[in-house]
Every structure is written in C-alpha cells, then in structure tokens.
Design a protein around this motif. Sequence first.
Motif, PDB file in Angstrom:
ATOM      1  N   GLY A 145       0.742  -1.186  -0.086  1.00 14.76           N
ATOM      2  CA  GLY A 145       0.120   0.097  -0.032  1.00 14.76           C
ATOM      3  C   GLY A 145       0.743   1.253  -0.100  1.00 14.76           C
ATOM      4  N   HIS A 146       0.870   1.902  -1.206  1.00 13.80           N
ATOM      5  CA  HIS A 146       1.638   3.197  -1.165  1.00 13.80           C
ATOM      6  C   HIS A 146       1.795   4.242  -0.162  1.00 13.80           C
ATOM      7  N   ALA A 147       0.408   4.171   0.279  1.00  9.95           N
ATOM      8  CA  ALA A 147       0.124   5.269   1.275  1.00  9.95           C
ATOM      9  C   ALA A 147       0.821   4.941   2.955  1.00  9.95           C
ATOM     10  N   HIS A 148       1.428   3.716   2.931  1.00  6.13           N
ATOM     11  CA  HIS A 148       1.847   3.172   4.313  1.00  6.13           C
ATOM     12  C   HIS A 148       3.248   3.218   4.254  1.00  6.13           C
ATOM     13  N   TRP A 149       4.024   3.348   5.339  1.00  6.79           N
ATOM     14  CA  TRP A 149       5.549   3.394   5.519  1.00  6.79           C
ATOM     15  C   TRP A 149       6.148   2.253   5.169  1.00  6.79           C
ATOM     16  N   VAL A 150       7.041   2.442   4.413  1.00 10.06           N
ATOM     17  CA  VAL A 150       7.727   1.313   3.731  1.00 10.06           C
ATOM     18  C   VAL A 150       9.090   0.800   4.639  1.00 10.06           C
ATOM     19  N   GLY A 151       9.191   1.597   5.641  1.00  4.56           N
ATOM     20  CA  GLY A 151      10.321   1.336   6.789  1.00  4.56           C
ATOM     21  C   GLY A 151      11.394   2.002   6.443  1.00  4.56           C
ATOM     22  N   ALA A 152      12.474   2.297   7.556  1.00  2.00           N
ATOM     23  CA  ALA A 152      13.598   2.812   7.031  1.00  2.00           C
ATOM     24  C   ALA A 152      14.788   2.089   7.729  1.00  2.00           C
ATOM     25  N   SER A 153      16.187   2.316   7.518  1.00  2.00           N
ATOM     26  CA  SER A 153      16.510   2.651   6.226  1.00  2.00           C
ATOM     27  C   SER A 153      16.713   2.024   5.051  1.00  2.00           C
ATOM     28  N   SER A 154      16.565   0.630   5.388  1.00  2.00           N
ATOM     29  CA  SER A 154      16.547  -0.388   4.332  1.00  2.00           C
ATOM     30  C   SER A 154      15.417  -0.406   3.574  1.00  2.00           C
ATOM     31  N   SER A 155      14.853   0.658   3.324  1.00  2.00           N
ATOM     32  CA  SER A 155      13.552   0.458   2.640  1.00  2.00           C
ATOM     33  C   SER A 155      13.735  -0.148   1.394  1.00  2.00           C
ATOM     34  N   GLY A 156      14.711   0.191   0.396  1.00  2.00           N
ATOM     35  CA  GLY A 156      14.587  -0.695  -0.847  1.00  2.00           C
ATOM     36  C   GLY A 156      14.626  -1.913  -0.839  1.00  2.00           C
ATOM     37  N   SER A 157      15.457  -2.733   0.099  1.00  2.00           N
ATOM     38  CA  SER A 157      15.709  -3.946   0.463  1.00  2.00           C
ATOM     39  C   SER A 157      14.287  -4.557   0.954  1.00  2.00           C
ATOM     40  N   GLY A 158      13.408  -4.039   1.659  1.00  2.00           N
ATOM     41  CA  GLY A 158      12.209  -4.685   2.266  1.00  2.00           C
ATOM     42  C   GLY A 158      11.341  -4.535   1.135  1.00  2.00           C
ATOM     43  N   ALA A 159      11.097  -3.624   0.405  1.00  2.00           N
ATOM     44  CA  ALA A 159      10.198  -3.474  -0.931  1.00  2.00           C
ATOM     45  C   ALA A 159      10.487  -4.385  -1.722  1.00  2.00           C
ATOM     46  N   ALA A 160      11.782  -4.671  -2.241  1.00  2.00           N
ATOM     47  CA  ALA A 160      12.337  -5.397  -3.164  1.00  2.00           C
ATOM     48  C   ALA A 160      12.079  -6.882  -2.785  1.00  2.00           C
ATOM     49  N   ALA A 161      12.337  -7.280  -1.661  1.00  2.00           N
ATOM     50  CA  ALA A 161      12.196  -8.668  -1.326  1.00  2.00           C
ATOM     51  C   ALA A 161      10.814  -9.044  -1.295  1.00  2.00           C
ATOM     52  N   ALA A 162       9.826  -8.187  -0.827  1.00  2.00           N
ATOM     53  CA  ALA A 162       8.469  -8.277  -0.721  1.00  2.00           C
ATOM     54  C   ALA A 162       7.718  -8.369  -2.007  1.00  2.00           C
ATOM     55  N   ALA A 163       8.226  -7.585  -2.938  1.00  2.00           N
ATOM     56  CA  ALA A 163       7.676  -7.366  -4.231  1.00  2.00           C
ATOM     57  C   ALA A 163       8.088  -8.437  -5.483  1.00  2.00           C
ATOM     58  N   GLY A 164       8.994  -9.389  -4.858  1.00  2.00           N
ATOM     59  CA  GLY A 164       9.344 -10.571  -5.889  1.00  2.00           C
ATOM     60  C   GLY A 164      10.523  -9.833  -6.890  1.00  2.00           C
ATOM     61  N   LEU A 165      11.431  -8.991  -6.363  1.00  2.00           N
ATOM     62  CA  LEU A 165      12.250  -8.163  -7.432  1.00  2.00           C
ATOM     63  C   LEU A 165      13.649  -8.748  -6.902  1.00  2.00           C
ATOM     64  N   CYS A 166      13.969  -9.812  -6.032  1.00  3.70           N
ATOM     65  CA  CYS A 166      14.993 -10.483  -5.791  1.00  3.70           C
ATOM     66  C   CYS A 166      14.601 -11.476  -4.662  1.00  3.70           C
ATOM     67  N   TYR A 167      15.520 -12.506  -4.545  1.00  2.60           N
ATOM     68  CA  TYR A 167      15.197 -13.578  -3.882  1.00  2.60           C
ATOM     69  C   TYR A 167      15.883 -13.372  -2.278  1.00  2.60           C
ATOM     70  N   ALA A 168      16.698 -12.499  -2.285  1.00  3.70           N
ATOM     71  CA  ALA A 168      17.583 -12.198  -1.039  1.00  3.70           C
ATOM     72  C   ALA A 168      18.015 -10.670  -0.982  1.00  3.70           C
ATOM     73  N   ALA A 169      17.893  -9.805   0.082  1.00  2.00           N
ATOM     74  CA  ALA A 169      18.167  -8.744   0.042  1.00  2.00           C
ATOM     75  C   ALA A 169      19.103  -8.543   1.312  1.00  2.00           C
ATOM     76  N   ILE A 170      20.328  -7.433   1.091  1.00  2.00           N
ATOM     77  CA  ILE A 170      21.028  -7.275   2.198  1.00  2.00           C
ATOM     78  C   ILE A 170      20.807  -5.833   2.723  1.00  2.00           C
ATOM     79  N   GLY A 171      20.522  -5.799   4.121  1.00  2.00           N
ATOM     80  CA  GLY A 171      19.960  -4.757   4.763  1.00  2.00           C
ATOM     81  C   GLY A 171      21.386  -4.258   5.832  1.00  2.00           C
ATOM     82  N   THR A 172      21.114  -2.940   6.392  1.00  2.00           N
ATOM     83  CA  THR A 172      21.582  -2.710   7.466  1.00  2.00           C
ATOM     84  C   THR A 172      20.778  -2.198   8.855  1.00  2.00           C
ATOM     85  N   ASP A 173      21.612  -2.302   9.805  1.00  2.00           N
ATOM     86  CA  ASP A 173      20.509  -1.930  11.046  1.00  2.00           C
ATOM     87  C   ASP A 173      21.322  -1.162  11.952  1.00  2.00           C
TER      88      ASP A 173
END
Length: 463
Positions: A145-173
């Motif tokens: 849902g584009h109106a909702h927070w995607v999370g930070a700071s590994s926002s692209g990693s979360g979105a890509a893994a959820a949307a089927g745009l990679c099979y694993a992502a690396i994030g930092t915390d």
Amino acid sequence: MSDLHFLELLELTELIHAGKLSPVEVVQDQLQRIETVDATISSYVAVSADSALQAAREAEAEIKAGKIKGPLHGAPVAVKDLCWTTDAPTAAGTVVRAGFMADEDATVVRRLREAGAILLGKLALTEGAYTDHHPDIAAPKNPWGHAHWVGASSSGSGAAAAAGLCYAAIGTDTGGSIRFPSGANGITGLKGSWGRVSRHGVFALAPTMDHVGPMVRSARDAAAVMAAIAGADEQDPTALLAPVPDYLTETGKGVKGLRLGIDAQWLSDVDGPAGAVLDEVKRIAGQLGMELVEVKFPDSRQIVMDWFPQCGSEVAVEHEQTYPSRQAEYGPSLAGLIELGRGTSGLDYQKLVLRRLDFTGRVRRVFEDVDLLLAPVQGFSAPTCEWMAGLGVNVETVRRLHQYTSPFDSSGNPTITLPGGFTKEGLPIGFQFIAGHLKEDLLLRAGVAYQQETDWHRKHPKI
C-alpha cells in the motif's frame, strides 16, 4: 512457472540445482519484473543487468558440471546501496557520495558472489542510512500500500524482497533498519550480533551500532544467507572471530524446551493489532513446547533517547570530510543528526558511553534466565507515510517507535523479525525474537519452527 518471483530462495535453488530451472532464465525473469514492477515501487537505484546475466551463465555452466557451491548458487540477490560494488556506484542514499565507484566489493558482496549468488543491483535507502530519504531522491513505496510506511533505512531492501524483485536482499540496522522494513513489508529479517557480519566496504552510519544482515522470505533463507556472509574478516578487525555454525542444520533442532521471556509491562505499550500478534505468537510458542517465562526487561527509556546523540556523534565523524563544507547538499534530517552530534560535548558523550555499558550488562543478565525474548517491531502497526512525516515533532512518539529496536543496536544483541499477521486494512505486522550474544542459531530455530506452523511469510502483495 507462475509466481516464480515469489519462491523462497531455497525453493528456487533446489529447482535450479535439480536442473528444473535455468539461472539465466530466472535472472531474465527478474530483470523483466524489475523493469515493469519497480517503475512504481522504486526499490532499485541501479540494476546491473549485463553483469548479472554473465554471472547467471557462469552459474549455469558450473551447476551443469556438478560444481554446486552451496544453497545460494544461482540465486539472484540485491544489496543495499551502502555496500561497495565494482559494477555499480555506491551513493548511500546521498547526493554528496553520488557517483562513488569502489575499487573492490564489500566483504558481504564478495562472500555472496563466492557462494554463487547473482547480484542484480543496488537497492534504495534513506539518506546516509538515517531516517528520511533525501528530498531529491525518490523514496521506495510499500508494495502492500503506497500510502503506508515502507520502513527505514533499508527501505529498498524491504520493498524489493516483498515485491518479488530479488530472492534475498542485504540490509543494515543501526536503530531498526532491518527490522522496520521487514515488519512493514511482511518479510523475514535477521540482525546478527554486532560484528557477526563484516562491515568492510559498507558505508557507516554509526560504526559501533551498525549491523549487516539478510532480508528474505523465510527464516530458512535467512539461515542460508547468514551462513554465507558471517564470520571473521581480516579487513574488518571488529568482525567477530567465533566460528560460524551450520545454521541450516541447526534449524532442524526445533524449539522444545527453549525459554521464551515475556515482560508483560514492557509489551503493554502496543496497539490492538500488534498486541493480538504477540498473543498469538505466545500461543504458538507454547504449542511448540517452548516455556514462557516472566522476565523484567531493563528500563530502556533513557537508552532509547541516548541513541540519537550517540548516533549523531558517530555520523558527524563519518561525514566530517563533507559536512559542513557541503552542507547545502544534505537533507534536513541527516543534517540535523550531524548537528546534534557536533554539539555533543566530550563530557556528555562519556555519559552516553557509560549508560550504554550499564544497559548492555543488564540485557546480558536477562539471557541468564531465558533463551529468547519476545517483542513487537514497533508499538503501532502499519503507520501511514503522512503520519510518519510528523513523527519528529513528538519526542514521546519517537521514543515509542524506537523502544523495541534501537536498544538492541546499543547492546549488540541479535534479533530476527518475522511476519505475524495483518491489520484490518491488509498491511503486514511483524514481531521480533531477541537472543543473547552469538545466539543467532536459536533465533533461526525459533523462526523456522514458527513458520512451519503459520503461513504469514507466504503471503505476498498483489502487484
């Protein structure tokens, strides 16, 4: 194969290694999906199509020759654009580092390649890995849902893994940046103990609190990726020297007899949907044979507020070559954090250090009595982007956002974030297990056991 893009990594590589799928065809499918789907999600900042296809051809030849490197061999993955790569720039979500080309891969990237994973590209993040995206750079959208927070700071990693745009992502915390986007996007994220994964070649936010880890579709996938990337590194003297277990094998041990700590008062500061998820987790944990143990978690209110000047002081050092000399190129959020750090006196910083040491010791004592601790990701479920935009004006709300995440960056404890349900609007809700130092194996055992009893991790956004 329909919904090929939503397979778990280990499901995918099992088919590849059996000769039922081609790494080249899988990479081509991913590149086509990125071209079409990511036009609206903006999770990638760079796609390395040519090098990915070349790596896929090499993987296919190796696998056909019976030279399988391990469970990641042939899997398309992507990394947060903090990680140096030789085939694409690393901008760290900033303007000041735009165009930086590394002459070597980050250790985490090198280890992924050595394990046979295929790098698709670089994923978007907030400016410098702090809270907000740079005003001049498009922020990723939550695929649920584009109106909702995607999370930070590994926002692209979360979105890509959820949307089927990679099979694993690396994030930092550093304050919650694997856990926030994992919870917001309905995926599994593993933050190991501080130093479990080398930070060499990963641009820092705050080095004493930065953690690197996998963001994936299941706890088994997290085990496979963590086994590949963890371990000592001569190029990072802070990387832990402890041997890396066979995490995948460990996940088969189950959780019967493990002690799960519950602090009812600490968990009371959550909304109804998040509370319902925690109640269901407790029920399932008991059903699986875990012992629920009442504990008293240390008061974390001060350590949460200390996180900001602590982080600010460290990030000010990291950016001293470009701030304040290029201050105009910074967004207001990161600039504000740097100013906070630059204004923190040596006396005040030492007090932060002493309180952090005291808190870390108190957390360590909790794990004398339990194996795992249960917590939400944050106390309020699926916030909107509009609501998050006003977060900074309310100190108490900022504290509530961080109260279940940043304390474990300060203490360095490992955590796993798992999807545990949805709001009535259909947005994911995550929760965490936390463990003692170097007990990632227990987190992964608990994650796999939980996901064998539930199917939340198999739910995907309709895009």
